[in-house]
Design a protein around this motif. Structure first.
Motif, PDB file in Angstrom:
ATOM      1  N   GLU A 262       0.836  -1.197   0.000  1.00 16.30           N
ATOM      2  CA  GLU A 262       0.000   0.000   0.000  1.00 16.30           C
ATOM      3  C   GLU A 262       0.873   1.250   0.000  1.00 16.30           C
ATOM      4  O   GLU A 262       1.737   1.418   0.863  1.00 16.30           O
ATOM      5  N   GLY A 263       0.609   2.144  -0.955  1.00 19.37           N
ATOM      6  CA  GLY A 263       1.388   3.365  -1.064  1.00 19.37           C
ATOM      7  C   GLY A 263       0.885   4.488  -0.174  1.00 19.37           C
ATOM      8  O   GLY A 263       0.687   5.615  -0.645  1.00 19.37           O
ATOM      9  N   LEU A 264       0.685   4.181   1.086  1.00 19.25           N
ATOM     10  CA  LEU A 264       0.245   5.205   2.041  1.00 19.25           C
ATOM     11  C   LEU A 264       1.441   5.976   2.574  1.00 19.25           C
ATOM     12  O   LEU A 264       2.545   5.436   2.669  1.00 19.25           O
ATOM     13  N   PRO A 265       1.256   7.248   2.938  1.00 20.29           N
ATOM     14  CA  PRO A 265       2.374   8.034   3.480  1.00 20.29           C
ATOM     15  C   PRO A 265       2.942   7.393   4.754  1.00 20.29           C
ATOM     16  O   PRO A 265       2.178   6.929   5.617  1.00 20.29           O
ATOM     17  N   VAL A 266       4.259   7.382   4.849  1.00 22.38           N
ATOM     18  CA  VAL A 266       4.940   6.848   6.030  1.00 22.38           C
ATOM     19  C   VAL A 266       5.990   7.870   6.464  1.00 22.38           C
ATOM     20  O   VAL A 266       6.845   8.263   5.667  1.00 22.38           O
ATOM     21  N   THR A 267       5.924   8.300   7.696  1.00 24.73           N
ATOM     22  CA  THR A 267       6.909   9.271   8.188  1.00 24.73           C
ATOM     23  C   THR A 267       8.255   8.579   8.390  1.00 24.73           C
ATOM     24  O   THR A 267       8.327   7.369   8.624  1.00 24.73           O
ATOM     25  N   ILE A 268       9.300   9.366   8.305  1.00 21.00           N
ATOM     26  CA  ILE A 268      10.639   8.824   8.530  1.00 21.00           C
ATOM     27  C   ILE A 268      10.748   8.264   9.939  1.00 21.00           C
ATOM     28  O   ILE A 268      11.374   7.218  10.166  1.00 21.00           O
ATOM     29  N   GLU A 269      10.103   8.947  10.885  1.00 22.58           N
ATOM     30  CA  GLU A 269      10.153   8.497  12.272  1.00 22.58           C
ATOM     31  C   GLU A 269       9.533   7.114  12.434  1.00 22.58           C
ATOM     32  O   GLU A 269      10.096   6.237  13.108  1.00 22.58           O
ATOM     33  N   LEU A 271       9.162   4.848  10.107  1.00 20.82           N
ATOM     34  CA  LEU A 271      10.013   3.907   9.393  1.00 20.82           C
ATOM     35  C   LEU A 271      11.211   3.516  10.250  1.00 20.82           C
ATOM     36  O   LEU A 271      11.513   2.322  10.431  1.00 20.82           O
ATOM     37  N   GLU A 272      11.893   4.517  10.782  1.00 25.73           N
ATOM     38  CA  GLU A 272      13.086   4.248  11.584  1.00 25.73           C
ATOM     39  C   GLU A 272      12.750   3.519  12.877  1.00 25.73           C
ATOM     40  O   GLU A 272      13.486   2.629  13.305  1.00 25.73           O
ATOM     41  N   ASP A 273      11.643   3.885  13.495  1.00 28.83           N
ATOM     42  CA  ASP A 273      11.242   3.219  14.741  1.00 28.83           C
ATOM     43  C   ASP A 273      10.948   1.743  14.507  1.00 28.83           C
ATOM     44  O   ASP A 273      11.326   0.890  15.323  1.00 28.83           O
ATOM     45  N   TYR A 274      10.268   1.449  13.397  1.00 29.59           N
ATOM     46  CA  TYR A 274       9.907   0.064  13.114  1.00 29.59           C
ATOM     47  C   TYR A 274      11.165  -0.797  12.946  1.00 29.59           C
ATOM     48  O   TYR A 274      11.293  -1.867  13.560  1.00 29.59           O
ATOM     49  N   PHE A 275      12.116  -0.312  12.138  1.00 32.26           N
ATOM     50  CA  PHE A 275      13.307  -1.119  11.891  1.00 32.26           C
ATOM     51  C   PHE A 275      14.318  -1.043  13.034  1.00 32.26           C
ATOM     52  O   PHE A 275      15.137  -1.956  13.201  1.00 32.26           O
ATOM     53  N   LYS A 276      14.222   0.010  13.834  1.00 34.59           N
ATOM     54  CA  LYS A 276      15.095   0.089  15.004  1.00 34.59           C
ATOM     55  C   LYS A 276      14.774  -1.025  15.984  1.00 34.59           C
ATOM     56  O   LYS A 276      15.663  -1.577  16.642  1.00 34.59           O
ATOM     57  N   GLN A 277      13.493  -1.360  16.111  1.00 31.65           N
ATOM     58  CA  GLN A 277      13.090  -2.460  16.984  1.00 31.65           C
ATOM     59  C   GLN A 277      13.693  -3.789  16.536  1.00 31.65           C
ATOM     60  O   GLN A 277      13.939  -4.684  17.360  1.00 31.65           O
ATOM     61  N   LEU A 278      13.931  -3.905  15.232  1.00 39.66           N
ATOM     62  CA  LEU A 278      14.532  -5.125  14.694  1.00 39.66           C
ATOM     63  C   LEU A 278      16.050  -4.996  14.534  1.00 39.66           C
ATOM     64  O   LEU A 278      16.710  -5.926  14.065  1.00 39.66           O
ATOM     65  N   PHE A 280      17.745  -2.998  12.502  1.00 39.61           N
ATOM     66  CA  PHE A 280      18.171  -2.837  11.115  1.00 39.61           C
ATOM     67  C   PHE A 280      18.372  -1.357  10.810  1.00 39.61           C
ATOM     68  O   PHE A 280      17.532  -0.527  11.137  1.00 39.61           O
ATOM     69  N   LYS A 281      19.501  -1.047  10.159  1.00 39.28           N
ATOM     70  CA  LYS A 281      19.765   0.319   9.719  1.00 39.28           C
ATOM     71  C   LYS A 281      19.286   0.480   8.280  1.00 39.28           C
ATOM     72  O   LYS A 281      19.188  -0.494   7.529  1.00 39.28           O
ATOM     73  N   LEU A 282      19.017   1.721   7.911  1.00 41.58           N
ATOM     74  CA  LEU A 282      18.448   1.989   6.595  1.00 41.58           C
ATOM     75  C   LEU A 282      19.413   2.687   5.644  1.00 41.58           C
ATOM     76  O   LEU A 282      19.102   2.857   4.472  1.00 41.58           O
ATOM     77  N   GLU A 283      20.563   3.088   6.134  1.00 38.94           N
ATOM     78  CA  GLU A 283      21.527   3.818   5.311  1.00 38.94           C
ATOM     79  C   GLU A 283      22.844   3.053   5.225  1.00 38.94           C
ATOM     80  O   GLU A 283      23.134   2.199   6.064  1.00 38.94           O
ATOM     81  N   PRO A 284      23.651   3.358   4.220  1.00 36.36           N
ATOM     82  CA  PRO A 284      24.957   2.693   4.090  1.00 36.36           C
ATOM     83  C   PRO A 284      25.817   2.898   5.327  1.00 36.36           C
ATOM     84  O   PRO A 284      25.690   3.914   6.024  1.00 36.36           O
ATOM     85  N   ASN A 285      26.676   1.958   5.586  1.00 35.24           N
ATOM     86  CA  ASN A 285      27.556   2.019   6.740  1.00 35.24           C
ATOM     87  C   ASN A 285      28.607   3.124   6.555  1.00 35.24           C
ATOM     88  O   ASN A 285      29.375   3.090   5.587  1.00 35.24           O
ATOM     89  N   PRO A 286      28.656   4.105   7.460  1.00 35.18           N
ATOM     90  CA  PRO A 286      29.672   5.174   7.348  1.00 35.18           C
ATOM     91  C   PRO A 286      31.095   4.629   7.320  1.00 35.18           C
ATOM     92  O   PRO A 286      31.985   5.250   6.739  1.00 35.18           O
ATOM     93  N   PHE A 287      31.298   3.478   7.933  1.00 38.23           N
ATOM     94  CA  PHE A 287      32.610   2.837   7.962  1.00 38.23           C
ATOM     95  C   PHE A 287      33.104   2.532   6.547  1.00 38.23           C
ATOM     96  O   PHE A 287      34.274   2.753   6.212  1.00 38.23           O
TER      97      PHE A 287
END
Length: 326
Positions: A262-269, A271-278, A280-287
């Protein structure tokens, strides 16, 4: 060797001076010149043995490994195997890989990393530096034979035939040679997923991101997160992750899942909260980006602008996703 090659080898021997400084460059010139000739494998090995006679024992093993690459042309064979796999001709790819294993056995070359001591296998200089930094080691030598790719493709063929346990074993062998391979970690993750080992699957998936240094690696990682969200009935989050995956690289799987979500609006917060519980990071590793930037500066300082531009492009690909639809 045929008569022509034998005569050429004897001619080369007769014209050598017996002095290392003069003869080694000549022998290596012949090795590089004839490495592209079909049917000259044994000739290259013979030249390699000739060159080794000038070397002390401490250098002979590494030199023999380099000669292997000249004589057997692993990368060309693996390119052909990858092409077969892309066309889903896994049976032919598997046959090609078996021939490589037969060759390694014939040449009495180890199939396990532990036989090489502090040697590892990196097909890219960035991987070499990532390993040194991640493992905090300095005493590491690179094996020029691409064991990492051999085991990656072998595992992929086994996975295709649903031999997930066997594929997982091959992934582990590959990772022993290349402990920073995002490709191997991702393939390992998909095998663990099929074996219902969820926590291990999640950890391998995290490591695939940790060492991701290509647009393709980022795309498949984000798509896998989309599948996780979709399985959890988080259809809007899954939709957003499909879009992020496509922004890195388009794939049929991403578009198929996009249509199911479903293409419903999703806030960044959210999104990040959902994957933070698991975890999982969403961006490339700065390392990874930091290590690449260090290499870029070194290449620029040494005047190797081609290599510097190559790694700069890689960094740009990681940090700047394509706009959707481009």
């Amino acid at each position: 060797m045929d008569r022509t090659q034998t005569e050429l080898l004897n001619s080369i021997k007769e014209n050598l001076s017996g002095e290392k400084a003069l003869d080694l460059p000549v022998i290596m010139k012949y090795i590089t010149s004839y490495s592209s000739y079909e049917g000259y494998e044994e000739f290259i090995y013979a030249l390699g043995d000739l060159a080794k006679s000038y070397l002390s024992d401490e250098f002979k093993q590494d030199f023999s490994l380099s000669i292997e690459v000249y004589a057997f042309d692993y990368f060309t064979k693996l390119d052909a195997i990858e092409h077969l796999m892309n066309r889903r001709q896994y049976d032919l790819a598997f046959t090609g890989l078996e021939k490589i294993f037969e060759h390694l056995n014939k040449r009495h070359l180890p199939l396990l990393q532990e036989a090489y001591g502090n040697h590892r296998c990196f097909t890219d200089e960035l991987q070499y530096h990532l390993y040194k930094d991640a493992a905090k080691v300095t005493d590491v030598l690179n094996i020029p034979i691409p064991y990492d790719l051999i085991y990656l493709y072998h595992a992929a063929c086994l996975k295709h035939t649903k031999n997930h346990k066997e594929a997982l074993i091959e992934c582990e062998k590959g990772l022993s040679f290349d402990p920073v391979s995002s490709d191997l970690y991702f393939l390992k993750a998909t095998c663990l997923k099929q074996l219902n080992r969820q926590e291990d699957y999640y950890e391998a998936l995290r490591l695939s991101l940790y060492f991701a240094c290509t647009r393709a690696a980022m795309s498949r990682y984000l798509l896998e997160l989309a599948f996780i969200a979709h399985k959890d009935n988080q259809r809007a989050i899954a939709h957003e992750m499909c879009k992020r995956s496509i922004a890195y690289m388009k794939s049929c799987d991403a578009f198929d899942l996009l249509e199911e979500t479903e293409g419903l609006p999703v806030t960044i917060e959210r999104l990040e909260d959902y994957f933070k519980q698991l975890n999982f990071k969403l961006e490339p590793n700065p390392f990874v980006i930091q290590t690449a930037n260090t290499l870029i500066k070194q290449y620029q300082a040494n005047g190797n602008l081609e290599a510097a531009n190559e790694y700069q492009t890689m960094v740009n690909h990681l940090t700047n996703r394509k706009k959707e639809g481009n």
